[in-house]
Write a protein that holds these residues in place. Structure first.
Motif, PDB file in Angstrom:
ATOM      1  N   SER A   1       0.858  -1.173   0.000  1.00  0.00           N
ATOM      2  CA  SER A   1       0.000   0.000   0.000  1.00  0.00           C
ATOM      3  C   SER A   1       0.894   1.223   0.000  1.00  0.00           C
ATOM      4  CB  SER A   1      -0.865  -0.009   1.255  1.00  0.00           C
ATOM      5  OG  SER A   1      -1.323   1.289   1.499  1.00  0.00           O
ATOM      6  N   GLY A   2       0.909   1.937  -1.107  1.00  0.00           N
ATOM      7  CA  GLY A   2       1.813   3.074  -1.197  1.00  0.00           C
ATOM      8  C   GLY A   2       3.219   2.596  -0.914  1.00  0.00           C
ATOM      9  N   LYS A   3       3.850   3.259   0.035  1.00  0.00           N
ATOM     10  CA  LYS A   3       5.219   2.864   0.359  1.00  0.00           C
ATOM     11  C   LYS A   3       5.260   1.757   1.408  1.00  0.00           C
ATOM     12  CE  LYS A   3       7.932   6.635  -1.283  1.00  0.00           C
ATOM     13  NZ  LYS A   3       9.080   7.509  -1.067  1.00  0.00           N
ATOM     14  N   HIS A   4       4.124   1.360   1.889  1.00  0.00           N
ATOM     15  CA  HIS A   4       4.108   0.327   2.915  1.00  0.00           C
ATOM     16  C   HIS A   4       3.990  -1.051   2.324  1.00  0.00           C
ATOM     17  CE1 HIS A   4       3.399   3.560   5.800  1.00  0.00           C
ATOM     18  NE2 HIS A   4       3.933   2.719   6.650  1.00  0.00           N
ATOM     19  N   GLN A   5       4.706  -1.935   2.950  1.00  0.00           N
ATOM     20  CA  GLN A   5       4.608  -3.313   2.554  1.00  0.00           C
ATOM     21  C   GLN A   5       4.379  -4.141   3.816  1.00  0.00           C
ATOM     22  OE1 GLN A   5       6.891  -6.220  -0.499  1.00  0.00           O
ATOM     23  NE2 GLN A   5       8.108  -4.675   0.484  1.00  0.00           N
ATOM     24  N   ILE A   6       3.417  -5.045   3.729  1.00  0.00           N
ATOM     25  CA  ILE A   6       3.180  -5.945   4.856  1.00  0.00           C
ATOM     26  C   ILE A   6       3.534  -7.342   4.388  1.00  0.00           C
ATOM     27  CG2 ILE A   6       1.519  -6.680   6.611  1.00  0.00           C
ATOM     28  CD1 ILE A   6      -0.191  -4.322   5.928  1.00  0.00           C
ATOM     29  N   VAL A   7       4.528  -7.919   5.027  1.00  0.00           N
ATOM     30  CA  VAL A   7       4.993  -9.238   4.605  1.00  0.00           C
ATOM     31  C   VAL A   7       4.625 -10.249   5.678  1.00  0.00           C
ATOM     32  CG1 VAL A   7       7.019 -10.610   4.005  1.00  0.00           C
ATOM     33  CG2 VAL A   7       6.871  -8.232   3.281  1.00  0.00           C
ATOM     34  N   PHE A   8       4.118 -11.387   5.237  1.00  0.00           N
ATOM     35  CA  PHE A   8       3.657 -12.412   6.174  1.00  0.00           C
ATOM     36  C   PHE A   8       4.495 -13.677   6.031  1.00  0.00           C
ATOM     37  CE2 PHE A   8       0.095  -9.770   4.906  1.00  0.00           C
ATOM     38  CZ  PHE A   8      -0.531  -9.474   6.109  1.00  0.00           C
TER      39      PHE A   8
ATOM     40  N   TYR B   1      10.472  -7.635  -1.083  1.00  0.00           N
ATOM     41  CA  TYR B   1       9.691  -8.672  -0.418  1.00  0.00           C
ATOM     42  C   TYR B   1      10.600  -9.812   0.024  1.00  0.00           C
ATOM     43  CZ  TYR B   1       7.154 -13.051  -0.135  1.00  0.00           C
ATOM     44  OH  TYR B   1       6.710 -14.282   0.263  1.00  0.00           O
ATOM     45  N   GLU B   2      11.486 -10.260  -0.862  1.00  0.00           N
ATOM     46  CA  GLU B   2      12.376 -11.380  -0.534  1.00  0.00           C
ATOM     47  C   GLU B   2      13.280 -11.031   0.647  1.00  0.00           C
ATOM     48  OE1 GLU B   2      11.963 -10.200  -3.613  1.00  0.00           O
ATOM     49  OE2 GLU B   2      10.882 -11.867  -4.523  1.00  0.00           O
ATOM     50  N   GLY B   3      13.756  -9.791   0.638  1.00  0.00           N
ATOM     51  CA  GLY B   3      14.623  -9.357   1.733  1.00  0.00           C
ATOM     52  C   GLY B   3      13.887  -9.401   3.068  1.00  0.00           C
ATOM     53  N   LEU B   4      12.675  -8.855   3.089  1.00  0.00           N
ATOM     54  CA  LEU B   4      11.922  -8.801   4.338  1.00  0.00           C
ATOM     55  C   LEU B   4      11.517 -10.197   4.784  1.00  0.00           C
ATOM     56  CD1 LEU B   4       9.721  -5.668   3.596  1.00  0.00           C
ATOM     57  CD2 LEU B   4      11.684  -5.811   5.134  1.00  0.00           C
ATOM     58  N   ARG B   5      11.168 -11.015   3.821  1.00  0.00           N
ATOM     59  CA  ARG B   5      10.800 -12.377   4.146  1.00  0.00           C
ATOM     60  C   ARG B   5      11.996 -13.121   4.754  1.00  0.00           C
ATOM     61  NH1 ARG B   5       7.372 -16.853   2.538  1.00  0.00           N
ATOM     62  NH2 ARG B   5       8.815 -18.592   2.709  1.00  0.00           N
ATOM     63  N   GLY B   6      13.160 -12.889   4.189  1.00  0.00           N
ATOM     64  CA  GLY B   6      14.370 -13.491   4.744  1.00  0.00           C
ATOM     65  C   GLY B   6      14.585 -13.045   6.191  1.00  0.00           C
ATOM     66  N   GLN B   7      14.256 -11.790   6.463  1.00  0.00           N
ATOM     67  CA  GLN B   7      14.398 -11.292   7.831  1.00  0.00           C
ATOM     68  C   GLN B   7      13.406 -11.978   8.768  1.00  0.00           C
ATOM     69  OE1 GLN B   7      14.234  -6.992   7.486  1.00  0.00           O
ATOM     70  NE2 GLN B   7      15.947  -6.983   6.046  1.00  0.00           N
ATOM     71  N   LEU B   8      12.190 -12.186   8.270  1.00  0.00           N
ATOM     72  CA  LEU B   8      11.213 -12.898   9.102  1.00  0.00           C
ATOM     73  C   LEU B   8      11.669 -14.331   9.357  1.00  0.00           C
ATOM     74  CD1 LEU B   8       7.771 -11.668   7.681  1.00  0.00           C
ATOM     75  CD2 LEU B   8       8.864 -11.016   9.834  1.00  0.00           C
ATOM     76  N   GLU B   9      12.264 -14.951   8.353  1.00  0.00           N
ATOM     77  CA  GLU B   9      12.795 -16.311   8.543  1.00  0.00           C
ATOM     78  C   GLU B   9      13.836 -16.319   9.661  1.00  0.00           C
ATOM     79  OE1 GLU B   9      12.166 -19.280   7.212  1.00  0.00           O
ATOM     80  OE2 GLU B   9      11.095 -18.942   5.327  1.00  0.00           O
ATOM     81  N   LEU B  10      14.674 -15.300   9.668  1.00  0.00           N
ATOM     82  CA  LEU B  10      15.693 -15.238  10.722  1.00  0.00           C
ATOM     83  C   LEU B  10      15.059 -14.975  12.091  1.00  0.00           C
ATOM     84  CD1 LEU B  10      18.592 -13.365   8.888  1.00  0.00           C
ATOM     85  CD2 LEU B  10      18.643 -15.707   9.745  1.00  0.00           C
ATOM     86  N   MET B  11      14.015 -14.139  12.121  1.00  0.00           N
ATOM     87  CA  MET B  11      13.312 -13.916  13.383  1.00  0.00           C
ATOM     88  C   MET B  11      12.771 -15.245  13.916  1.00  0.00           C
ATOM     89  SD  MET B  11      13.120 -10.567  14.204  1.00  0.00           S
ATOM     90  CE  MET B  11      11.613 -10.171  15.088  1.00  0.00           C
TER      91      MET B  11
END
Ligand SMILES: Nc1nc2c(ncn2[C@@H]2O[C@H](COP(=O)(O)OP(=O)(O)OP(=O)(O)O)[C@@H](O)[C@H]2O)c(=O)[nH]1
Ligand SMILES: [Mg+2]
Lengths: 578, 204
Positions: free
Chosen positions: A187-194, A212-222
């Motif tokens: 949404s605009g500049k916001h991204q919500i990754v699940f 998206y891939e970068g943020l998803r990778g971060q969630l994987e690490l979390m």
């Protein structure tokens, strides 16, 4: 439960769309306590201080303490959306029966009382989703259960975010229930990754323009960090009780997650899936490796000697391999918990890439402020053996001056682009392997003013075979933290686009923007990421990259760890066991 | 486990601290071992190991101390640390009634699962915070008497009674000889025999 109106029928691959803003508004199911209505309208914050909020205050000093307070759950009442009152009862952490991977004989704990609430002000506990400061945060991380119970929030008190959490849960579950998976919403500049991991949901909301891939990778690490602390057997608590409140099990670990989130913006290991070594002269490293190998032969599964986030040496028992992500998560856990520095300790730790189901036992000891050894074993009764192994290691390190060399390396041995040899091939032919202290002296400084030769500012070289990377120091042109973080973000983007599965792995990429010229080159053996000043000439830049590769190869004995049993890892794309 | 060295006996004694998150276990140990106190002591991970010797008359006790984590996720691991312990200090925070309830549960668990010879102490910590007291000293004292524990209110901050708790334990250990009956079975108290020898030889 009444499914909420379908927020996005194509949620499997929600594309950025003009009407995304409308859709996001449609996601706002329950008025004020749900997705903040103004999520999409404060983009003006982005321009000036783009980066400084991604990983701000407190990650190092946070004296975080867990424990739930007896009254903290009152907030749930008005969000008891299922109309079943279970949620309102005070938490009963003891009912979890959470026992890691210990035998059943240990399950019958006495009921613990809810612990006292400690100030955790570093994460802005006063905030919740109704506060404007909370909504203006550029990057949120949430962990919640599939029943909507908050488990972790980067900002604000998890308990106060119960309503918001329930909303996220509704979105995810709705899509899951229709047999699909929600990956992201834009949404605009916001991204919500699940990211859905069994009963545990992870969500990142960001306006940092990361991929998206970068943020998803971060969630994987979390998620990996969570497993490191609890193992995947925590899932059983949800089988017994779907409304299980998991947050108390993570008590006292805020600093661990905060420091991981911080690492996303400064530590290339987080997106490269590789580790980095402390440069050391070969004999020095060999002395350390030899004694670690002895220790591993005596029944230790993994022995790691590290200096901060850099590996000095690591050795695994036969056939056991350590994934770079596990090294990152382990080092993050140890370095962010002051507890390990106070004395030697013996704690259960799970290496999610090695075995997400079971605990290993970690003996951790700091030799000095930066340098520490971690010995991992499957035996819960091994403490005294490991303690003896540690003395053995310590004696060798002292005798061989390893700790002194480590200190020296920490301050002197970094790679500077200014030092890039003019003609590395001839140099390497004539020079024997250099000791660590010589490494920075082989310089040519005529081009200092613009960084390295041909406008080279910075590079990261990753050896694919070794799962290791080496990066140069930042030059004066990228001296402040903000610039450094921006460069890492640019690298992350580059990494994501180079590894984009849809368009196939790319071999080279040359990108020019206002800030720099970025060059990426991937071969079977290595990946090179380099940044040049924005005016750099392409042909020259490519030449420089060749020289960097040659330089790295010339120094490889000092900047990489070569194990006898090379600890490379056949790449697994999913967490084991799932 | 006792060794004789020039007429001076050295006893190794495993001691474990148990108690709620934030009760002050680590603070008590750091006060005893290093003479320090930090206002923002971080929550313990797993368990931390310390050792400290204490002279009682002409004898010496070498405590091998396990400072366990109060965090819930580590509860199931507690037996690993308390099994075979010669002594246990159960700690609560006098300004936090819930921590006292938790302490009683630890006592119960030790009585049920631990070594019957383990010497148990109950420490009501943060005695410097009198104005915030939630647990009356009399109540704790009565509870301790009923359960055969010895009781002291301590302050890791001001050092009041901290050494005394350990000293009292050492005295009881030497009187009762419990140290010489390590329980069979598990783990952390089992040392290779050379170790006792070496500690005695260096004191000879
Ligand atoms: N005023 C006062 N504060 C204390 C005292 N003992 C400990 N504290 C404080 O209480 C907090 C918790 O102390 P810790 O020693 O970490 O408690 P713990 O029992 O080890 O906690 P866990 O390791 O999480 O189980 C710290 O901030 C200490 O500074 C005391 O005697 N007086
Ligand atoms: Mg502690």
């Amino acid at each position: 439960m009444d499914p909420p109106p379908n927020p996005n029928p194509n949620a499997t691959d929600a594309q950025p769309q003009a009407e995304a803003g409308v859709r996001l508004a449609a996601l706002s199911l329950r008025g004020g306590r749900d997705l903040p209505p103004d999520f999409e309208i404060h983009e003006h914050h982005l321009d000036d201080d783009d980066d400084d909020d991604d990983d701000d205050e407190g990650y190092l000093t946070a004296a975080s303490r867990g424990g739930s307070s007896t009254c903290a759950w009152k907030g749930l009442r008005d969000d008891d959306r299922d109309g079943d009152g279970d949620d309102v009862s005070p938490p009963s952490p003891s009912s979890s029966g959470y026992a890691g991977e210990r035998g059943s004989s240990l399950d019958d704990d006495p009921d613990p009382e809810p612990a006292q609430d400690w100030p955790r002000n570093k994460k802005h506990l006063d905030e919740d989703d109704a506060s404007s400061s909370w909504r203006k945060r550029k990057k949120h991380f949430f962990i919640l259960s599939n029943s909507g119970k908050p488990i972790y929030s980067r900002y604000g008190d998890e308990h106060k975010l119960a309503g918001f959490s329930a909303t996220l849960q509704a979105i995810i579950s709705f899509v899951e229930n229709s047999g699909d998976h929600i990956k992201f919403v834009r949404s605009g500049k916001h991204q919500i990754v699940f990211l859905v991991k069994g009963p545990i949901y992870l969500v990142c909301i960001s306006c940092t323009e990361e991929s998206y891939e970068g943020l998803r990778g971060q969630l994987e690490l979390m998620y990996g960090q969570l497993l490191l602390i609890l193992t995947k057997s925590v899932n059983r608590c949800f089988e017994k009780n779907p409304k299980f409140d998991m947050a108390p099990l993570l008590g006292g670990t805020d600093a661990v997650f905060l420091s991981l989130i911080h690492a996303f913006s400064w530590n290339p290991a987080a997106f490269l899936h590789a580790y980095t070594c402390l440069p050391l002269a070969q004999p020095t490293r060999q002395a350390a490796s030899a004694v670690l190998q002895d220790v591993a032969d005596s029944g230790v599964l993994f022995a790691l000697l590290m200096c901060e986030h850099k590996v000095i040496s690591l050795v695994g028992a036969q056939k056991a391999t350590l994934h770079p992500d596990d090294i990152l998560l382990l080092a993050n856990f140890i370095l962010s918990s002051e507890s390990f520095r106070t004395s030697e300790s013996f704690s259960p730790i799970c290496l999610p890439r090695y075995n997400p189901m079971a605990f290993l036992y970690a003996y951790v000891h700091f030799f000095d402020e930066h340098t520490y050894v971690t010995l991992l074993t499957t035996r819960s009764d091994a403490f005294y053996d490991l303690k003896d192994s540690r003395s053995l290691i310590q004696n060798v390190l002292l005798k061989s001056n390893v700790l002194i060399e480590v200190q020296r390396s920490l301050h002197e041995s970094a790679l500077h682009v200014e030092d890039l040899p003019i003609d590395p091939s001839s140099q390497s032919a004539s020079q024997p392997p250099q000791s660590s202290q010589d490494m920075s002296s082989q310089s040519l400084s005529s081009e200092m003013a613009i960084g390295g030769p041909a406008g080279l500012w910075h590079f990261i070289y990753k050896s694919i075979y070794l799962d290791q990377y080496v990066s140069s120091e930042f030059p004066s042109s990228i001296s402040n933290q903000k610039q450094q973080k921006r460069l890492y973000k640019a690298y992350q983007k580059l990494y994501a686009s180079m590894h984009d599965k849809a368009t196939g792995p790319h071999k080279t990429q040359f990108k020019r923007d206002d800030d720099y010229v970025l060059f990426c080159w991937i071969t079977q053996d290595f990946e090179l990421y380099a940044a040049f000043n924005p005016l750099a000439d392409k042909t020259q830049a490519i030449k420089m990259c060749n020289r960097v590769c040659q330089w790295v190869r010339d120094l490889e004995n000092e900047i990489f760890v070569y194990g006898e049993s090379a600890l490379s890892w056949q790449y697994h794309h999913c967490w084991g066991g799932k | 486990m006792a060794a004789t060295a020039g007429g001076n006996k050295i006893r190794n004694a495993k001691l474990v601290l148990l108690g709620d998150v934030g009760a002050g276990k680590s603070s008590l140990v750091l006060r005893f071992v290093k003479g320090q106190f930090v206002e923002f002591q971080e929550s313990t991970i797993g368990a931390a190991f310390f050792s400290q010797t204490l002279a009682v008359n002409d004898e010496t006790v070498k405590f091998e101390i396990w400072d366990t984590a109060g965090q819930e996720r580590y509860h199931s691991l507690a037996p690993m640390y308390y099994r075979g312990a010669a002594a246990a200090i159960v700690v609560y925070d006098i300004t936090n009634a819930a921590s006292f309830t938790r302490a009683k549960k630890w006592v119960q668990e030790l009585q049920a699962q631990g070594n019957p010879n383990t010497i148990m102490a109950l420490a009501g910590n943060k005695a410097d915070l009198l104005e915030a007291r939630q647990v009356p000293a009399e109540e704790a004292k009565a509870y301790a008497q009923e359960n055969g524990l010895f009781f002291m209110e301590t302050s890791a901050k001001t050092a009041i009674n901290v050494n005394d708790v350990f000293y009292e334990i050492a005295k009881k250990l030497l009187q009762g000889q419990q140290v010489q009956n390590p329980q069979g079975g598990m783990v952390l108290n089992q040392r290779p025999p050379e170790r006792t020898v070496s500690s005695s030889s260096c004191c000879a």
